[in-house]
Design a protein around this motif. Structure first.
Motif, PDB file in Angstrom:
ATOM      1  N   GLU A 123      10.732  28.273  65.869  1.00 14.78           N
ATOM      2  CA  GLU A 123       9.889  27.695  64.888  1.00 14.78           C
ATOM      3  C   GLU A 123      10.958  27.155  63.579  1.00 14.78           C
ATOM      4  OE1 GLU A 123       9.954  32.376  64.232  1.00 14.78           O
ATOM      5  OE2 GLU A 123       9.858  30.764  65.787  1.00 14.78           O
ATOM      6  N   TYR A 124      11.986  27.734  63.408  1.00 13.49           N
ATOM      7  CA  TYR A 124      12.847  27.267  62.554  1.00 13.49           C
ATOM      8  C   TYR A 124      14.025  26.530  63.100  1.00 13.49           C
ATOM      9  CZ  TYR A 124      10.242  30.729  59.613  1.00 13.49           C
ATOM     10  OH  TYR A 124       9.124  31.269  59.096  1.00 13.49           O
ATOM     11  N   ARG A 258      13.975  19.258  57.378  1.00  7.72           N
ATOM     12  CA  ARG A 258      12.696  19.620  56.799  1.00  7.72           C
ATOM     13  C   ARG A 258      11.627  18.752  57.547  1.00  7.72           C
ATOM     14  NH1 ARG A 258      15.993  21.949  53.991  1.00  7.72           N
ATOM     15  NH2 ARG A 258      15.719  23.491  52.522  1.00  7.72           N
ATOM     16  N   ALA A 259      11.733  17.645  57.681  1.00 14.46           N
ATOM     17  CA  ALA A 259      11.308  16.577  58.143  1.00 14.46           C
ATOM     18  C   ALA A 259      10.746  16.827  59.543  1.00 14.46           C
ATOM     19  CB  ALA A 259      11.654  15.262  57.685  1.00 14.46           C
ATOM     20  N   ASP A 261      11.096  19.569  61.253  1.00 21.58           N
ATOM     21  CA  ASP A 261      10.210  20.487  61.695  1.00 21.58           C
ATOM     22  C   ASP A 261       8.644  20.186  61.598  1.00 21.58           C
ATOM     23  OD1 ASP A 261      11.927  22.378  62.647  1.00 21.58           O
ATOM     24  OD2 ASP A 261      12.238  23.191  60.712  1.00 21.58           O
ATOM     25  N   ARG A 262       8.349  19.032  60.659  1.00 22.15           N
ATOM     26  CA  ARG A 262       6.960  18.645  60.440  1.00 22.15           C
ATOM     27  C   ARG A 262       6.641  17.851  61.773  1.00 22.15           C
ATOM     28  NH1 ARG A 262       8.956  18.594  55.158  1.00 22.15           N
ATOM     29  NH2 ARG A 262       7.892  20.279  54.070  1.00 22.15           N
ATOM     30  N   HIS A 263       7.221  16.793  61.872  1.00 24.20           N
ATOM     31  CA  HIS A 263       6.673  15.744  62.935  1.00 24.20           C
ATOM     32  C   HIS A 263       8.052  14.954  63.217  1.00 24.20           C
ATOM     33  CE1 HIS A 263       4.648  12.731  65.443  1.00 24.20           C
ATOM     34  NE2 HIS A 263       3.634  13.432  65.193  1.00 24.20           N
TER      35      HIS A 263
END
Length: 384
Positions: A123-124, A258-259, A261-263
Motif C-alpha cells: 500500500e506504500y 504520491r501521484a 499511489d492514487r492512479h
C-alpha cells in the motif's frame, strides 16, 4: 527499517549513474575515440538494448538468490566495468565496458525495488520506491552533471575511474551494513512469472513504458550536444545546466511517488502532457535565460516523475510477481532508451538538433493515447 532502503538508494545512485553518465560525456568521448556524436550515441543504445533483452530473464532467475550477496556482486561488476571504460583505447572496448554493467542493472533495480516494497508493504509501494528513486534522481542531479564537469576539467576517463572506485566502496558498505535477507517471493516459479507476458493489459503497460522512454531519450540523450551547439555553452556551463535539470527532478520524484499511489495511468498522462510542453519549448527558448530555464525545469520535473511512475505502474499491475513486473518495466524502458538514442541520432543527421523536441514529443503523445486506452480495461485484468 529505513536505513537498508537508504543503503540501496545509495547503491542505486552508482548503478544508474553508470548508465546515464555517458549522456553528458558523449561529445568528449566522440572526439577522443574519433567517432561522430551520433555514433557515440550507439553506446547508449547498446546498454539499453542489452538491459531490454536480458533483464527480465536475469531478474526472474536471480530473484531466488540472497539479496545481500547478489547486490554486492553486482556493484563489484560495475566497478570492474567502469575501470575498463576508463582505459578503453577505442569504441569497441568501450562498447564491451558498457555491455558488462547492462547485465547487472535490471537485476539490481528490480530486486532493490521489490525489497523496498517488502519492507513497507504494497500500500506504500510508491513511497518506498520513491526512496529508491531518490538515488536514481540523484544520478541525474549529481552523477551526470558532475561527470560532465569532471570530464571538462580532467577528461572523460577520469569520470569513469571515479565511478569504479565509488562502486567498489558501495559494495564494501553493503557488505558491512546491509542485513542478510531472504527472498519473499521465491515461491513464484519462473513459469508463473512469465505467464504475465500473455496478459494483453500487461503487454499494453510494457508498450507504454517503451513509448515514454523512447520519447524522453530521443531528446535527452543529446541534451549536452544541444546545449553545446545550439546554446553555445562550454562544457562547464553544460554541466551546471544538467545539474539544474536533475535538481528539479527531486520535485518530480516526490510528486510522482504520491501521484502513482492514487492512479498510475492518470499520473502518467498528466506528467507526459507537461513533458511535451517542456520538450517543444526548449529550442525556441534556447537563447532566453528565463525561457530555457523554464523549459528545462518542466522537462526535468516530468522526466524524473515518469521514471518512478512507470516503475510503480508495472509493479502494481502484477502484485504477485512485483520484481519480475519491475524488470519488464526496466526492459521496456531500456528498449525505449535504445530506440530513442537511435531515432535521435537519425533526426540529428537528417533534420538537425532543433527537431529533436518535436520527434520526442511524438512518442510521448502516443503514450498518452495508449494510457487512455488502458484505462478502459478492467483494473484486475493484469493480475488474472
Amino acid at each position: 527499517m529505513l536505513f537498508p532502503i537508504l543503503l540501496l538508494s545509495a547503491a542505486g545512485f552508482t548503478v544508474l549513474t553508470t548508465e546515464f553518465v555517458i549522456v553528458g560525456l558523449l561529445p568528449a568521448i566522440a572526439r577522443d575515440l574519433n567517432v561522430s556524436v551520433s555514433q557515440a550515441g550507439l553506446l547508449v543504445t547498446l546498454f539499453a538494448f542489452t538491459v531490454a533483452a536480458f533483464g527480465p530473464f536475469l531478474t526472474a532467475y536471480f530473484a531466488r538468490f540472497p539479496r545481500k550477496r547478489l547486490f554486492i556482486s553486482i556493484l563489484i561488476m560495475f566497478g570492474v566495468a567502469n575501470t575498463v571504460a576508463a582505459l578503453a583505447p577505442n569504441i569497441w572496448v568501450m562498447a564491451f565496458a558498457r555491455l558488462i554493467p547492462a547485465l547487472g542493472l535490471p537485476v539490481f533495480w528490480a530486486l532493490a525495488s521489490e525489497t523496498a516494497v517488502d519492507i513497507v508493504g504494497p500500500e506504500y509501494a510508491g513511497r518506498a520506491i520513491e526512496k529508491i528513486g531518490f538515488g536514481i534522481v540523484c544520478a541525474t542531479v549529481f552523477g551526470i552533471p558532475v561527470g560532465t564537469l569532471v570530464s571538462d576539467m580532467f577528461g572523460w576517463r577520469t569520470a569513469f575511474a571515479i565511478l569504479a572506485v565509488v562502486a567498489l566502496a558501495k559494495a564494501f558498505l553493503l557488505f558491512i551494513y546491509l542485513p542478510v535477507t531472504t527472498p519473499k517471493h521465491d515461491q513464484v516459479s519462473l513459469r508463473s512469472q512469465f505467464k504475465i507476458l500473455r496478459n494483453p493489459l500487461m503487454q499494453g503497460h510494457i508498450l507504454l513504458s517503451i513509448l515514454v522512454f523512447s520519447g524522453m531519450f530521443t531528446a535527452y540523450t543529446y541534451l549536452a550536444d544541444i546545449l553545446e551547439r545550439l546554446a553555445g555553452f562550454d562544457g562547464t556551463l553544460v554541466g551546471w545546466c544538467l545539474m539544474g535539470f536533475g535538481a528539479v527532478g527531486l520535485i518530480g520524484n516526490s510528486l510522482g511517488g504520491r501521484a502513482v499511489d492514487r492512479h498510475p495511468l492518470i499520473a502518467s498522462m498528466v506528467f507526459c502532457g507537461f513533458m511535451i510542453a517542456g520538450m517543444v519549448a526548449l529550442v525556441p527558448a534556447i537563447h532566453s535565460t528565463i525561457g530555457l530555464a523554464a523549459a528545462m525545469a518542466v522537462w526535468g520535473v516530468t522526466q524524473a516523475a515518469m521514471f518512478l511512475v512507470s516503475h510503480v505502474r508495472l509493479m502494481k499491475a502484477a502484485p504477485h510477481a512485483p520484481a519480475f513486473a519491475a524488470s519488464l518495466n526496466i526492459a521496456g524502458a531500456n528498449l525505449g532508451i535504445g530506440l530513442g538514442a537511435m531515432v535521435g541520432g537519425h533526426v540529428i543527421d537528417t533534420l538537425g538538433l532543433g527537431s529533436l523536441g518535436f520527434a520526442a514529443s511524438g512518442f510521448i503523445l502516443a503514450s498518452i493515447l495508449l494510457a487512455l486506452g488502458l484505462m478502459t480495461a478492467k483494473p484486475t485484468a493484469a493480475t488474472a
